[in-house]
Scaffold this motif. Sequence first.
Motif, PDB file in Angstrom:
ATOM      1  N   GLN A  49      29.053 -27.124  58.035  1.00 21.66           N
ATOM      2  CA  GLN A  49      28.146 -27.230  56.701  1.00 21.66           C
ATOM      3  C   GLN A  49      27.343 -28.439  56.601  1.00 21.66           C
ATOM      4  O   GLN A  49      26.274 -28.208  56.129  1.00 21.66           O
ATOM      5  CB  GLN A  49      29.339 -27.294  55.469  1.00 21.66           C
ATOM      6  N   SER A 101      34.205 -39.363  44.935  1.00 20.49           N
ATOM      7  CA  SER A 101      33.502 -38.093  45.532  1.00 20.49           C
ATOM      8  C   SER A 101      31.848 -37.825  45.186  1.00 20.49           C
ATOM      9  O   SER A 101      31.731 -38.031  43.880  1.00 20.49           O
ATOM     10  CB  SER A 101      34.152 -37.001  45.359  1.00 20.49           C
ATOM     11  N   SER A 193      33.842 -37.614  50.519  1.00 23.48           N
ATOM     12  CA  SER A 193      34.359 -36.372  50.024  1.00 23.48           C
ATOM     13  C   SER A 193      35.788 -36.732  49.265  1.00 23.48           C
ATOM     14  O   SER A 193      35.865 -36.371  48.109  1.00 23.48           O
ATOM     15  CB  SER A 193      34.600 -35.399  51.310  1.00 23.48           C
ATOM     16  N   GLY A 237      39.071 -29.133  47.307  1.00 24.40           N
ATOM     17  CA  GLY A 237      37.847 -28.299  47.369  1.00 24.40           C
ATOM     18  C   GLY A 237      36.919 -28.784  46.301  1.00 24.40           C
ATOM     19  O   GLY A 237      35.604 -28.798  46.787  1.00 24.40           O
ATOM     20  N   ILE A 238      37.264 -29.133  45.285  1.00 25.58           N
ATOM     21  CA  ILE A 238      36.166 -29.871  44.266  1.00 25.58           C
ATOM     22  C   ILE A 238      35.551 -30.725  44.734  1.00 25.58           C
ATOM     23  O   ILE A 238      34.234 -30.934  44.526  1.00 25.58           O
ATOM     24  CB  ILE A 238      36.716 -30.032  42.883  1.00 25.58           C
ATOM     25  N   PHE A 240      35.212 -31.782  47.869  1.00 27.06           N
ATOM     26  CA  PHE A 240      34.158 -31.373  49.002  1.00 27.06           C
ATOM     27  C   PHE A 240      33.001 -30.857  48.667  1.00 27.06           C
ATOM     28  O   PHE A 240      31.899 -31.130  49.208  1.00 27.06           O
ATOM     29  CB  PHE A 240      35.034 -30.632  50.083  1.00 27.06           C
ATOM     30  N   ASN A 241      33.044 -29.955  47.620  1.00 26.02           N
ATOM     31  CA  ASN A 241      31.598 -29.510  47.200  1.00 26.02           C
ATOM     32  C   ASN A 241      30.823 -30.278  46.359  1.00 26.02           C
ATOM     33  O   ASN A 241      29.622 -30.100  46.639  1.00 26.02           O
ATOM     34  CB  ASN A 241      32.303 -27.968  46.201  1.00 26.02           C
ATOM     35  N   ARG A 242      31.469 -31.174  45.767  1.00 31.66           N
ATOM     36  CA  ARG A 242      30.550 -32.217  45.252  1.00 31.66           C
ATOM     37  C   ARG A 242      29.821 -32.896  46.265  1.00 31.66           C
ATOM     38  O   ARG A 242      28.623 -33.246  46.066  1.00 31.66           O
ATOM     39  CB  ARG A 242      31.550 -32.979  44.255  1.00 31.66           C
ATOM     40  N   LEU A 244      29.214 -32.211  49.255  1.00 27.84           N
ATOM     41  CA  LEU A 244      28.241 -31.324  49.885  1.00 27.84           C
ATOM     42  C   LEU A 244      26.929 -31.142  49.029  1.00 27.84           C
ATOM     43  O   LEU A 244      25.677 -31.358  49.522  1.00 27.84           O
ATOM     44  CB  LEU A 244      28.433 -29.999  50.262  1.00 27.84           C
ATOM     45  N   ARG A 245      27.118 -30.974  47.593  1.00 32.95           N
ATOM     46  CA  ARG A 245      26.113 -30.991  46.738  1.00 32.95           C
ATOM     47  C   ARG A 245      25.188 -32.408  47.132  1.00 32.95           C
ATOM     48  O   ARG A 245      23.910 -32.332  46.917  1.00 32.95           O
ATOM     49  CB  ARG A 245      26.294 -30.835  45.435  1.00 32.95           C
ATOM     50  N   ARG A 248      23.291 -32.530  50.035  1.00 30.37           N
ATOM     51  CA  ARG A 248      21.941 -31.912  50.090  1.00 30.37           C
ATOM     52  C   ARG A 248      20.797 -32.616  49.640  1.00 30.37           C
ATOM     53  O   ARG A 248      19.658 -32.715  49.714  1.00 30.37           O
ATOM     54  CB  ARG A 248      22.145 -30.671  49.360  1.00 30.37           C
TER      55      ARG A 248
END
Length: 270
Positions: A49, A101, A193, A237-238, A240-242, A244-245, A248
């Motif tokens: 990712q 995170s 993360s 997971g929450i 980790f997604n935060r 990754l955002r 980006r």
Amino acid sequence: MGVGAVSELAEHQQQGGRGRNVTLGTGDYFTAGQAIDPRPILIVTGLVQEARIAAGPGMAVICSSSSPTQLRALLTVVDPETIRGVISFGVAGGLDPSLRSGDVVLATEVLSGDTRWAAGLSLGDDLIDRLTSGRRRVVRGSLAGAEEVVTKRACKAALHSETGAAAVDMESHIAAAYAAEAGLPFAAVRVISDPAHRALPALARAAIKPNGQIDLAAVLRGIVRNPATLHALVSTGIDFNRALRSLRGCRDYLIGTELIESEPLVSKAA
């Protein structure tokens, strides 16, 4: 990131990279003499990712699949003459309890054992302001390098107490060592993360495939065997997604990276 000579440590044997700043921003590729350098920046990541986010013109991206052994093997075939710098880019585990995170750590140095590698990254106030938009917090601090995922809260606390590092990851110390040996400038941009207060479920680590992707079947099997892990996995997971955002949002600042020569930096700790 903080840069400059560490003259008082000059007597130590092991030296780091050339200590050049890596300035993130937009524009053409320039070196200190303003001569165009078309070579890409080597971006070192641990997860697929992260690699997908970093990929683009001017970037040569490698992914370790969260394996330090594999990363070292990958770097043996990278010709340092074909790149103009190295940036460790991805997520990290939080060690500083104040970090959450999605917070961004711009490394001032990377620590592993008794060795320290200086990391040079210069961001103007306008870029810092833009990075901090979208509720991101940007801090400068050191990164600890680890050969295995640091999962337990007590282990994170102990590592923070021992090193003072803001975060930990499994790629930055290897990338820094490669850059130092090659005499290339080095920087690290890492996003928290799993914060210091959160323990990583063992299942989260076991579910990473050798190619760096998540093995969803393994996750589901683990939940069936131990339903109590579901809550921890959802929270992880929450986070980790935060992260990754937020990562980006950092991607644009890899484009047009400028390398600026400065004094040599010493990497061997006292």
